[in-house]
Write an enzyme that holds these catalytic residues in place. Structure first.
Site, PDB file in Angstrom:
ATOM      1  N   TYR A 185      -4.785   0.589  -6.038  1.00 44.65           N
ATOM      2  CA  TYR A 185      -4.342   0.345  -7.414  1.00 44.65           C
ATOM      3  C   TYR A 185      -5.438  -0.360  -8.235  1.00 44.65           C
ATOM      4  CZ  TYR A 185       0.106   1.985  -5.647  1.00 44.65           C
ATOM      5  OH  TYR A 185       1.088   2.777  -5.088  1.00 44.65           O
ATOM      6  N   GLY A 323       6.791  -4.457   7.387  1.00 36.57           N
ATOM      7  CA  GLY A 323       7.204  -3.586   6.295  1.00 36.57           C
ATOM      8  C   GLY A 323       8.458  -2.824   6.647  1.00 36.57           C
TER       9      GLY A 323
HETATM   10  C1  LIG Z   1       8.750   2.285   1.152  1.00 40.39           C
HETATM   11  C2  LIG Z   1       7.466   1.477   1.105  1.00 40.39           C
HETATM   12  C3  LIG Z   1       7.088   0.883  -0.078  1.00 40.39           C
HETATM   13  C4  LIG Z   1       5.917   0.098  -0.144  1.00 40.39           C
HETATM   14  N1  LIG Z   1       5.598  -0.542  -1.317  1.00 40.39           N
HETATM   15  C5  LIG Z   1       4.557  -1.414  -1.351  1.00 40.39           C
HETATM   16  C6  LIG Z   1       4.321  -2.221  -2.500  1.00 40.39           C
HETATM   17  O1  LIG Z   1       5.062  -2.203  -3.505  1.00 40.39           O
HETATM   18  N2  LIG Z   1       3.262  -3.056  -2.459  1.00 40.39           N
HETATM   19  C7  LIG Z   1       2.424  -3.132  -1.370  1.00 40.39           C
HETATM   20  O2  LIG Z   1       1.451  -3.907  -1.392  1.00 40.39           O
HETATM   21  N3  LIG Z   1       2.649  -2.398  -0.256  1.00 40.39           N
HETATM   22  C8  LIG Z   1       3.709  -1.570  -0.212  1.00 40.39           C
HETATM   23  N4  LIG Z   1       3.989  -0.889   0.951  1.00 40.39           N
HETATM   24  C9  LIG Z   1       3.199  -1.172   2.190  1.00 40.39           C
HETATM   25  C10 LIG Z   1       3.918  -2.238   3.052  1.00 40.39           C
HETATM   26  O3  LIG Z   1       3.886  -3.508   2.423  1.00 40.39           O
HETATM   27  C11 LIG Z   1       3.256  -2.383   4.447  1.00 40.39           C
HETATM   28  O4  LIG Z   1       1.945  -2.837   4.300  1.00 40.39           O
HETATM   29  C12 LIG Z   1       3.272  -1.082   5.219  1.00 40.39           C
HETATM   30  O5  LIG Z   1       4.574  -0.505   5.227  1.00 40.39           O
HETATM   31  C13 LIG Z   1       2.768  -1.251   6.657  1.00 40.39           C
HETATM   32  O6  LIG Z   1       3.596  -2.145   7.362  1.00 40.39           O
HETATM   33  P1  LIG Z   1       4.665  -1.582   8.451  1.00 40.39           P
HETATM   34  O7  LIG Z   1       3.870  -0.777   9.448  1.00 40.39           O
HETATM   35  O8  LIG Z   1       5.246  -2.828   9.046  1.00 40.39           O
HETATM   36  O9  LIG Z   1       5.648  -0.750   7.699  1.00 40.39           O
HETATM   37  C14 LIG Z   1       5.117  -0.057   1.018  1.00 40.39           C
HETATM   38  C15 LIG Z   1       5.512   0.564   2.215  1.00 40.39           C
HETATM   39  C16 LIG Z   1       6.662   1.315   2.270  1.00 40.39           C
HETATM   40  C17 LIG Z   1       7.064   1.930   3.587  1.00 40.39           C
END
Ligand SMILES: Cc1cc2nc3c(=O)[nH]c(=O)nc-3n(C[C@H](O)[C@H](O)[C@H](O)COP(=O)(O)O)c2cc1C
Length: 372
Positions: A185, A323
């Site tokens: 971004y 996440g």
């Molecule tokens: C549905 C969804 C929406 C996300 N929205 C954002 C966001 O708004 N801002 C951000 O920095 N990362 C966003 N992410 C990334 C998550 O914060 C996180 O870094 C990512 O899911 C990896 O972690 P995990 O393996 O535990 O899911 C999003 C991820 C998912 C799955």
């Protein structure tokens, strides 16, 4: 003893565990791009995390790239977010809001007067879509256009938009803010040397120039609400949204680590994009970053309990961001503490819609026969 469940100080706030709910866009702000009572219920359900970081919340109309994401630039939006901060605090939790400007990952239909979205340079993100209305007015994925480059005066306006959003966050009752400088971004569109070939003091080969904007935002926010309430999210070696490798990439991130060390922020939060389908942070780089950055560190991306505990025990990080497990498990902290099984995420209900796939994931204790 599990380190995950020991208290930790983040900025001026003491957290009761080291579990962080990572920021996740859920696109359910259907009225006025405003967080509402349903948003508050969702976050309250997850308040046993040490710290909740909200979904990205756009700092301005210009900063929006997806329909139905909640903003934090007007009074209605502040009132909407107050419901969430109160709900989380009432449940004993802590909550930061993620401040978001999408830059070029937007569309004229989301922008004021149908203007082009903005970035460091007028270069389009290849194969990227945002979420906007198509020609028939229906919401859906729409390819992003070639953006226009921000002028120096406009960069200063964006810094002020961040400051207004940060002040609004404090008015809304948040414990602090996270600057979203990750995942392709706006702020990363300036940091990335493969993209930002501006010839003024905000871009080019010299990393000091590419880091100027993000550091100005960091400093302006810190001055207005306090460095101890200011965190920042970075995605070193991130490739989301057409970010490319560039010469001096590691040096850029380490220079930023060094500069952030001097600023006594609440934390730096590293986003590993592997589980988002992009390359992982290279082996060993988290340790290298940790050595270069003297403050509190959060790492997120692909953690389960045992990997989290191993990272904490090895001293690789201070807190762990979860996440997707948090989408499906409102009581993730209790489930991890007790080694209870986790609910699976339903990808179909990640974005948009109502309480289905949002506030209706069961707590462990909701299942008949499950008693502590
Ligand atoms: C549905 C969804 C929406 C996300 N929205 C954002 C966001 O708004 N801002 C951000 O920095 N990362 C966003 N992410 C990334 C998550 O914060 C996180 O870094 C990512 O899911 C990896 O972690 P995990 O393996 O535990 O899911 C999003 C991820 C998912 C799955």
């Amino acid at each position: 003893m599990d380190k995950l469940f020991t208290p930790v100080k983040v900025g001026d706030t003491t957290l009761h565990n080291r579990i962080v709910m990572a920021p996740m866009t859920r696109s359910r702000a259907t009225v006025g791009d405003t967080a509402d009572a349903l948003t508050a219920k969702y976050y309250q359900q997850r308040a046993s995390a040490g710290l909740i970081i909200t979904e990205g919340s756009q700092i301005s109309v210009q900063g929006q790239g997806y329909l139905f994401t909640p903003g934090i630039y007007n009074d209605e939006q502040v009132k909407g977010w107050e419901l969430s901060t109160k709900a989380v605090h009432d449940a004993g939790g802590k909550i930061y809001v993620q401040l978001w400007h999408v830059g070029r990952i937007s569309h004229p239909s989301l922008q004021k007067d149908g203007q082009l979205p903005v970035s460091s340079v007028p270069v389009k993100a290849q194969n990227a879509t945002c979420y906007a209305r198509n020609e028939n007015g229906e919401p859906g994925p729409v390819p992003v256009p070639t953006p226009r480059a921000l002028s120096i005066a406009e960069i200063q306006d964006v810094v002020q938009d961040y400051v207004r959003a940060a002040k609004n966050a404090i008015r809304a009752g948040f414990d602090g803010v996270e600057i979203h400088a990750a995942n392709g971004y706006l702020l990363e569109q300036f940091i990335n040397g493969g993209l930002n070939v501006r010839t003024d003091q905000y871009g080019g080969i010299n990393p000091e120039n590419r880091l100027r904007f993000v550091l100005e935002v960091t400093d302006a926010i810190s001055q207005s609400i306090g460095a101890e309430k200011t965190g920042i999210r970075l995605a070193p070696f991130g490739r989301l949204f057409d970010m490319h490798a560039f010469e001096g990439e590691e040096e850029t991130w380490l220079l930023l680590a060094d500069k952030l060390s001097k600023r006594s922020l609440a934390y730096v939060h590293l986003s590993d994009q592997k589980t988002l389908g992009e390359q992982a942070i290279p082996d060993g780089f988290i340790d290298t970053f940790r050595a270069a950055y003297s403050g509190t560190l959060i790492v997120a991306g692909g953690f389960d309990k045992s990997r989290a505990e191993s990272y904490l025990q090895q001293g690789k990080t201070d807190l762990i961001g979860f996440g997707r497990p948090y989408i499906a498990n409102p009581d993730l902290a209790e489930r991890l503490a007790n080694d209870w099984p986790l609910n699976e995420v339903n990808r179909a209900t990640m974005y948009g819609g109502d309480e289905t796939g949002y506030t209706d994931y069961p707590f462990w204790s909701d299942t008949p026969g499950n008693t502590e």
